[in-house]
Design an enzyme around this catalytic site. Structure first.
Site, PDB file in Angstrom:
ATOM      1  N   ASP A 123      19.829  -6.420  49.558  1.00 24.85           N
ATOM      2  CA  ASP A 123      20.687  -7.600  49.538  1.00 24.85           C
ATOM      3  C   ASP A 123      21.107  -8.003  48.132  1.00 24.85           C
ATOM      4  OD1 ASP A 123      18.129  -8.275  48.842  1.00 24.85           O
ATOM      5  OD2 ASP A 123      17.953  -9.984  50.206  1.00 24.85           O
ATOM      6  N   ARG A 134      22.759  -7.960  62.163  1.00 26.51           N
ATOM      7  CA  ARG A 134      24.190  -8.133  62.363  1.00 26.51           C
ATOM      8  C   ARG A 134      24.917  -6.804  62.262  1.00 26.51           C
ATOM      9  NH1 ARG A 134      26.871 -11.805  58.240  1.00 26.51           N
ATOM     10  NH2 ARG A 134      25.504 -10.658  56.824  1.00 26.51           N
ATOM     11  N   SER A 193      16.703  -4.387  54.241  1.00 26.46           N
ATOM     12  CA  SER A 193      15.932  -5.258  53.340  1.00 26.46           C
ATOM     13  C   SER A 193      14.438  -5.092  53.518  1.00 26.46           C
ATOM     14  CB  SER A 193      16.347  -6.720  53.559  1.00 26.46           C
ATOM     15  OG  SER A 193      17.709  -6.891  53.290  1.00 26.46           O
TER      16      SER A 193
END
Length: 1050
Positions: free
Chosen positions: A784, A669, A730
């Protein structure tokens, strides 16, 4: 030795049939011992009096003749209003006063006999109303809020299973009856219960014992047991006893005792916090020679009993104490039931389950299998529970006042309990003869019966027995029986009198059948509705004098039930000795489940962690944290405690526009996050990374990422701006600065070349230069977990911990800089990425690991690594459950031990199934459907056990997570020298958010393990997106020169 046979044979009557037991005479006092009954009383379990011939319902017989019609069709019953009528039909909403004979306005041609017959008629519409009222009364009894005021008590029996055919062994049964005690020895062979061997003996009770002291009654029962066992030379091994006690009792769970092993001879009881009790029903888990008994407090006597000092007492304990006084130390009362439950169990013996039972005898009652969560008065919340309706009290609140006749009112007034058991007094055979007597007395007073005879005898209570009523309604012999019975009373009946008496008798019995049908229809409709079925198909076990003795009663019961509950298909099954054999089945099922419970508990015991276990895990986590923070010890720590270079959390002064990238899988994203005084606004777009790019060169991968960023900025009209960017990356990295992270290895299907060992931020910057995108300003790279903490920190300044519990698990927190030996500096705080998933990789958790955990670990791509994560996270819990289920199948505790090929398939049982199966809103039938989708032929018992396994695995995961978090908050409290710490945890992850109980279990255990910390949990919204932008915002806030305002939000 007593005779044996599949259907039972009284050993006192063998040979020439005239033998009598060796006990003292029946007239002797109870203390002298019970008396064996004579041959006339030695009826087999099936025989309860001579069965009358079929009667008639739905047609009024003419005074001059009698007809014997075939069974009426449903349409005919509907047309005729389900009652005898000559002409006209009663109003549907008549008041109680309209039943008063002489006030029935049916025209001048309505004779007194016709008025009496109409008064005893309940039309179909009224039966529908009765059904509706019964449904309301049942729901009132099931609810905890209204149970105390309910007349239909809906008592939990803690009988949670029906026979499966594997039950075997010797069982002792004692049945307390109206005038005698029956003892039985039942041997089950494990052959599907097709040929149980039964011996029994009947002991007449002294006439005054039912009105005397309770102690004398139970002493008498115990003496019967002693004499019975002496007569059959029973072995001295432990004997389980089932007690049939046909009175209203409040049954409770067994006392709650810890699972820790007790000294030999004491009992270890089932836990109340899982579904274990719902499988074991009545029986404790014996850890020695003793077996704990159920508890059952007598609510009230009925049926002519009124022994003192028993109501409110535990009748099981009273019997057990009396048995011990007889020195029968090897006899243990392990199950208590009434005759209704026994009827249901007997009718389940043929391999087909029976889920409803109805008894219409001297009294009446019913029971049915309900989901335990619907029975709010029971402690069980999982599995099935047999509910004893105690519907004899239905109407005690006036719900039946509009169908009561003057005859019913007089019977009630003359009873030992006026105003109580109103439904039973309309239905039970103890009262039907009395209803007929009062109807005949009224008609005689009106000079339409027994003209010229003295009818004073009809004013004597109980001169007309229900058995005589049943004989009178017989089609062929009924008229002769009527004449004989009436003449025996000194009356001189005419043929017309006999015919009218027969009509009244039929009306009374037919009404009883129709009212029973209304009650049964209410139960069936309740079951159908609660199970959310379009059609319920169910077996109903039926027993009792009226059902067995009157064919038309059966026909009416079946037909009217079908009319009142058309959405249900009920098969009525006659019970064979429900009180005797049925009680043995209840006892046998309870013992079978108790034995299975021991095996299940043994298998699951390693996964059930004690408080001591969790405190040790907490201490080990604290120890590994200290090692990870130390400069010299970091390399040997399983918890790496990586510095993130994030030095602060949001304080609310952050302002401006920021870009964020979230790369952690095949999709990534790009976001723009606008932080203003009135809150945060975000816009984002998802981009796909083609497999060829994921597995190509690093240059191509990062070029693709920059192209997507440029596309997003173009769409958002941001190409002319240089915005700070936070990058959520991540993948495993070694972070060397806030904006510098070296990739250690690819995971999740990525294998782009030229990236491992490189700074991913620098790779992104170089790609921007290649694409001539000069407006990129990467200020922070985070994982995250940190993003989650920062995201929640914007809403709550006390949020200084981040927690992820999803596919994987991790935590971060704000540590004092002076304690971070791996980074220079002493002032302030820094967020530490714990990477706690690897906790235990050095072997410190080996004794927590079970064989199931090892099986799962061996099949992973990183065997021996991330061991704490493999106990907690969603990627692994389903696999742990699958291996446990396989072990249960192997031990023949699940799916009847049948091979389950599909269960051998890895990952066939995903963790999302745990969340679904453990949902309180999910009924057992839905759990069963999930298992059947996996080609697992699960019974409802199997579904309960699968749910328990899921609960055990998820509970352990939550508790271990709490132990780790307890180490974190206690360290923070001690770092700051506080007596009490108040802190917020920002939390994300599908397991935490989607599992119905994980968060609750985690928070409860954290309160227990860290009592000096007040911890608030705040669910993160988009920690990897918004959180990354906020890391960038905090970094920019800290870098602003004094006096320079932050950039203005657009």
């Amino acid at each position: 030795m007593a005779g044996r046979g599949a259907r039972g044979r009284c050993f006192c009557c063998r040979g020439n049939g005239s033998g009598v037991g060796n006990g003292p005479p029946a007239a002797a006092a109870a203390a002298a011992g019970p008396a064996a009954a004579g041959p006339a009383d030695m009826a087999s379990p099936e025989r309860r009096g001579a069965p009358p011939q079929p009667g008639q319902y739905g047609r009024a017989a003419r005074a001059s003749r009698e007809q014997s019609p075939a069974a009426p069709s449903p349409d005919a019953l509907r047309r005729r209003g389900l009652g005898p009528e000559e002409r006209g039909r009663p109003a549907l909403n008549r008041s109680p006063a309209s039943h008063q004979l002489g006030h029935w306005n049916d025209g001048p041609a309505c004779t007194p006999v016709q008025r009496a017959l109409l008064a005893l008629t309940v039309p179909l519409e009224m039966l529908q109303a009765v059904k509706g009222r019964m449904l309301q009364a049942m729901r009132k009894g099931l609810s905890r809020q209204t149970h105390a005021q309910a007349n239909v008590r809906m008592l939990p029996t803690y009988i949670c299973s029906t026979p499966d055919g594997t039950e075997k062994g010797d069982l002792l049964v004692v049945e307390l009856c109206q005038s005698h005690v029956r003892t039985l020895w039942v041997t089950l062979l494990g052959d599907g219960n097709q040929s149980p061997q039964v011996m029994y003996k009947i002991f007449n009770m002294p006439g005054d014992i039912t009105q005397g002291k309770g102690e004398a009654l139970f002493d008498f029962i115990a003496q019967c047991v002693r004499q019975f066992l002496a007569g059959i030379s029973s072995p001295q091994h432990r004997l389980p006893l089932g007690f049939v006690f046909p009175f209203s009792c409040r049954q409770t769970r067994l006392d709650k005792v810890s699972r820790t092993t007790l000294p030999r001879g004491r009992s270890r009881l089932l836990p109340s916090t899982s579904s274990a009790g719902s499988r074991a029903g009545l029986v404790a888990e014996a850890s020695g020679s003793a077996t704990c008994s159920p508890q059952a407090e007598l609510i009230s006597w009925s049926k002519g009993f009124s022994c003192s000092d028993v109501e409110g007492k535990d009748v099981v304990q009273l019997l057990q104490s009396a048995i011990k006084k007889q020195e029968l130390y090897h006899v243990d009362v392990v199950a208590l039931m009434n005759d209704t439950v026994g009827t249901m169990m007997t009718c389940s013996m043929g391999g087909t389950p029976c889920e409803v039972a109805l008894v219409v005898d001297t009294g009446t009652n019913s029971c049915f299998m309900a989901e335990a969560q619907q029975v709010e008065m029971a402690e069980e919340t999982s599995g099935w529970m047999c509910v004893n309706t105690e519907w004899g009290c239905f109407g005690d609140d006036g719900a039946l006042s509009d169908i009561l006749t003057p005859y019913d009112q007089r019977v009630d007034q003359e009873s030992s309990n006026p105003g109580e058991k109103r439904f039973e007094k309309l239905v039970g055979s103890l009262y039907l003869g009395e209803i007929v007597r009062h109807a005949l007395t009224t008609l005689a007073a009106e000079k339409v019966l027994f003209i010229g005879s003295s009818v004073a005898v009809l004013r004597t209570k109980d001169v007309l027995k229900t058995q005589q009523v049943l004989e009178i309604i017989d089609n062929e012999e009924g008229m002769a029986k009527a004449r004989s019975a009436l003449e025996a009373l000194g009356l001189q009946p005419s043929e017309r009198d006999c015919c009218r008496v027969q009509q009244i008798c039929r009306a009374v019995v037919s009404r009883a059948a129709a009212l029973c049908a209304a009650g049964l229809a209410a139960i069936l409709s309740h079951m159908c509705q609660s199970r959310e079925l379009e059609r319920l198909v169910v077996n109903v076990g039926v027993d009792g004098e009226l059902y067995r003795g009157y064919t038309r009663f059966r026909e009416i019961l079946q037909s009217v039930t079908g009319l009142l509950a058309p959405e249900c298909t009920a098969t009525l099954l006659p019970s064979v000795d429900g009180t005797g054999r049925g009680a043995a089945m209840v006892t046998a099922v309870a013992l079978r489940l108790a034995a299975q419970r021991r095996e299940v508990d043994q298998l699951l015991a390693p996964l059930r962690l004690s408080r001591t276990d969790l405190e040790r895990v907490q201490a080990l986590m604290r120890q590994e944290m200290e090692l990870g923070l130390g400069r010299e010890s970091n390399a040997n720590a399983s918890v790496r405690m990586l510095p993130t270079y994030v030095r602060g959390t949001p304080d609310g002064t952050e302002r401006g526009e920021f870009l964020a990238l979230d790369l952690g899988g095949t999709n990534f994203r790009v976001l723009v996050v606008r932080v203003a005084q009135d809150g945060i606004r975000m816009a984002s777009e998802i981009y796909v990374i083609p497999t060829a790019v994921m597995q190509g060169t690093g240059e191509a991968l990062f070029n693709h990422i920059i192209e997507c960023i440029m596309d997003f900025q173009l769409k958002q009209d941001l190409m002319e701006q240089v915005l700070p960017l936070g990058f959520t990356f991540s993948f495993p990295c070694q972070q060397l600065g806030l904006d510098k992270a070296v990739l250690l290895s690819w995971t999740k299907g990525f294998s782009a070349s030229g990236c491992v060992g490189q700074d991913v931020v620098q790779l992104l910057r170089e790609a921007a230069q290649r694409k001539q995108h000069l407006g990129l300003k990467v200020v922070a790279v985070v994982n995250d977990t940190v993003g989650t903490m920062m995201s929640c920190g914007y809403d709550d300044p006390k949020c200084e911990i981040g927690l992820i519990v999803g596919t994987g698990t991790n935590a971060c927190y704000m540590e004092e800089m002076q304690n971070v030996g791996t980074v220079e500096g002493e002032q302030g705080r820094m967020c530490i990425n714990m990477e706690w998933g690897a906790f235990g990789d050095n072997g410190c958790l080996d004794d927590i690991f079970t064989n199931f955990d090892r099986l799962v670990d061996e099949k992973t791509i990183n065997a021996g690594k991330q061991r704490f994560e493999k106990l907690i996270s969603g990627m692994y819990l389903g696999e742990i459950v699958r291996h446990i289920l396989l072990a249960l199948v192997e031990k023949q505790l699940l799916f009847r031990g049948k091979p389950c090929p599909k269960l051998q398939t890895r990952d066939i049982f995903p963790t999302k199934f745990l969340s679904t199966i453990e949902s309180d809103k999910l009924a057992l039938r839905q759990v069963r459907a999930i298992l059947q989708d996996l080609e697992l032929q699960a019974s409802f018992e199997d579904s309960v056990l699968v749910r328990e396994v899921c609960q055990t695995v998820s509970l352990r995961a939550a508790q271990l997570c709490a132990a780790g978090l307890a180490a974190v908050v206690e360290k923070m409290r001690e770092n700051r020298g506080l007596a009490r710490l108040a802190v917020t945890v920002g939390v994300d992850g599908t397991l935490y958010k989607m599992h119905p109980h994980f968060s609750q279990h985690l928070q409860q255990m954290l309160r227990d393990l860290a009592p000096n910390c007040t911890v608030t949990f705040l669910r993160s919204e988009d920690g990897s997106g918004k959180g990354a932008a906020l890391v960038a915002a905090v970094a920019c806030r800290g870098a602003e020169p004094r006096g320079q305002p932050p950039p203005s939000p657009q």
